[in-house]
Design a protein around this motif. Structure first.
Motif, short mmCIF file in Angstrom:
data_model
loop_
_atom_site.label_atom_id
_atom_site.label_comp_id
_atom_site.label_asym_id
_atom_site.label_seq_id
_atom_site.Cartn_x
_atom_site.Cartn_y
_atom_site.Cartn_z
N ARG A 1 0.86 -1.18 0.00
CA ARG A 1 0.00 0.00 0.00
C ARG A 1 0.89 1.24 0.00
NH1 ARG A 1 -4.71 0.73 4.41
NH2 ARG A 1 -2.94 1.10 5.79
N THR B 1 -10.71 6.06 -5.13
CA THR B 1 -9.65 6.27 -6.10
C THR B 1 -9.95 5.59 -7.42
OG1 THR B 1 -8.44 4.34 -5.23
CG2 THR B 1 -7.89 6.50 -4.31
N PRO C 1 -5.64 5.60 -12.54
CA PRO C 1 -4.20 5.83 -12.44
C PRO C 1 -3.53 5.87 -13.81
CG PRO C 1 -4.70 3.53 -11.98
CD PRO C 1 -6.02 4.23 -12.13
N PHE D 1 -3.67 10.03 -10.26
CA PHE D 1 -4.90 9.26 -10.09
C PHE D 1 -6.01 10.17 -9.58
CE2 PHE D 1 -2.62 8.88 -6.09
CZ PHE D 1 -3.59 9.04 -5.12
N ASP E 1 -9.43 11.05 -7.32
CA ASP E 1 -10.31 10.77 -6.19
C ASP E 1 -11.64 11.42 -6.58
OD1 ASP E 1 -11.72 10.52 -3.82
OD2 ASP E 1 -9.99 10.95 -2.56
N CYS F 1 -6.20 0.12 -12.69
CA CYS F 1 -4.79 -0.20 -12.53
C CYS F 1 -3.98 0.44 -13.65
CB CYS F 1 -4.57 -1.72 -12.51
SG CYS F 1 -5.18 -2.61 -13.96
N TYR G 1 0.30 -0.46 -10.50
CA TYR G 1 -0.36 0.35 -9.50
C TYR G 1 -1.86 0.09 -9.57
CZ TYR G 1 3.90 3.06 -8.66
OH TYR G 1 5.18 3.45 -8.32
N THR H 1 -5.63 1.25 -8.05
CA THR H 1 -6.48 2.12 -7.24
C THR H 1 -7.62 1.27 -6.68
OG1 THR H 1 -7.63 2.77 -9.28
CG2 THR H 1 -5.95 4.26 -8.43
N SER I 1 -7.46 3.60 -1.16
CA SER I 1 -6.01 3.48 -1.20
C SER I 1 -5.47 3.26 -2.61
CB SER I 1 -5.55 2.31 -0.31
OG SER I 1 -6.03 2.42 1.00
N VAL I 2 -4.13 3.32 -2.71
CA VAL I 2 -3.42 2.94 -3.93
C VAL I 2 -2.40 1.88 -3.53
CG1 VAL I 2 -1.92 3.69 -5.81
CG2 VAL I 2 -3.67 5.24 -4.92
N LYS J 1 0.50 -1.32 -4.95
CA LYS J 1 1.52 -1.55 -5.98
C LYS J 1 2.08 -2.96 -5.81
CE LYS J 1 6.28 0.06 -6.90
NZ LYS J 1 7.26 1.13 -6.57
#
Length: 314
Positions: free
Chosen positions: A47, A55, A58, A69, A71, A284, A295, A297, A301-302, A304
């Motif tokens: 995270r 989110t 991205p 990204f 929101d 993603c 990455y 979304t 949160s985001v 990886k």
């Protein structure tokens, strides 16, 4: 737009209700031995940012080396550097959803609030690429991709509007010409068209339908029109999440957010496995200098995860 934000907030509450009080760690859930070869040994879902409302969208910028990204309900676009530094890139974002870029690294955004697709020029000015079709406003442009020859494709479900606000008779997929002088419909039989991605050779375009919970694939003709639409994979499962954003790696594997996480398919349409995410994912994007980080979304949160096969650079 207030109606849309209310719907997003209700969606967040539903997601929160089904999540454990303490977020579970993500994991790789293999359906095929091939799945494990796509990731480094001991690959983990990390995270990298949190504390958002919802989110989406991205996109990695190669030259400046950062991730943008959306929101959506917060009406912001965020900028995330590889070192974890986070700042607001744009506010208001007009409730932007899907983001991408063209070959000149100019930001292309789908905006729910204005019901349009825009491009950010190098000087920071905004160019409207699409806001009406045949004299009527679009529903709420959702996700967008750019072909190497400059054609832009975007999906237009009605997620960001009230039913009585809809002016278009369909939930379509549209194409914008490279000179921005023509917009045409390239698919008109979706219920809720959403994420879309080209195969590495751009001869196929994958588009998912969140309502029907499946991915379709089309053949892309030399003039950019779509033909021979058929079901690529049915993603109906009793898990939170719907087919949404997707990306493709350089070997043609498709990564699509859906119920339970990010589903991974080979080009033949076999489900290789799922990246099970701690929160319900929405989209993603490939990133980092080698394009070997995915990455994701996901709700607030985001995340990886590192991969072995680079993503297709866009």
């Amino acid at each position: 737009m207030f109606h849309f934000i209310q719907r997003i907030n209700r969606k967040i509450k539903r997601i929160a209700a089904i999540l454990p009080k303490k977020l579970a760690s993500g994991r790789l859930e293999a359906k095929s031995p091939t799945f494990k070869t796509l990731f480094p040994k001991n690959a983990k879902i990390e995270r990298v940012a949190t504390g958002f409302k919802f989110t989406e969208g991205p996109i990695w910028f190669c030259e400046e080396k950062y991730l943008l990204f959306s929101d959506i309900p917060a009406n912001k676009i965020y900028k995330l550097n590889p070192n974890g530094q986070l700042r607001i890139f744009r506010e208001p974002s007009h409730n932007s959803n899907g983001l991408t870029k063209d070959k000149q690294e100019r930001l292309i955004a789908c905006e729910h609030g204005t019901r349009r697709v825009t491009r950010t020029e190098k000087d920071g000015s905004i160019t409207i690429l699409a806001d009406t079709f045949q004299g009527k406003k679009f529903n709420s442009p959702n996700d967008v991709v750019v072909k190497s020859d400059g054609f832009i494709y975007f999906t237009d479900p009605p997620y960001g509007i009230k039913p009585e606000q809809q002016e278009q008779p369909i939930q379509g997929v549209y194409q914008i010409s490279p000179d921005n002088n023509e917009i045409i419909i390239v698919a008109d039989d979706f219920i809720k068209p959403n994420g879309l991605a080209f195969s590495p050779d751009e001869k196929k375009l994958y588009i998912d339908d969140s309502e029907r919970r499946h991915i379709r694939v089309f053949d892309v003709q030399p003039d950019g029109k779509l033909t021979n639409g058929r079901i690529f994979y049915d993603m109906k499962v009793e898990k939170p999440g719907l087919p949404d954003g997707m990306k493709v790696d350089t070997q043609g594997n498709i990564y699509c957010t859906g119920g339970g996480g990010v589903w991974v398919f080979n080009p033949e349409g076999n489900h290789l496995g799922t990246i099970v995410t701690p929160e319900v994912p929405a989209n993603c994007a490939w990133g980092d200098e080698d394009y070997q980080s995915l990455y994701i979304t996901a709700s607030t949160s985001v995340y990886k995860i590192r991969v072995n096969i680079p993503g297709v650079k866009i």
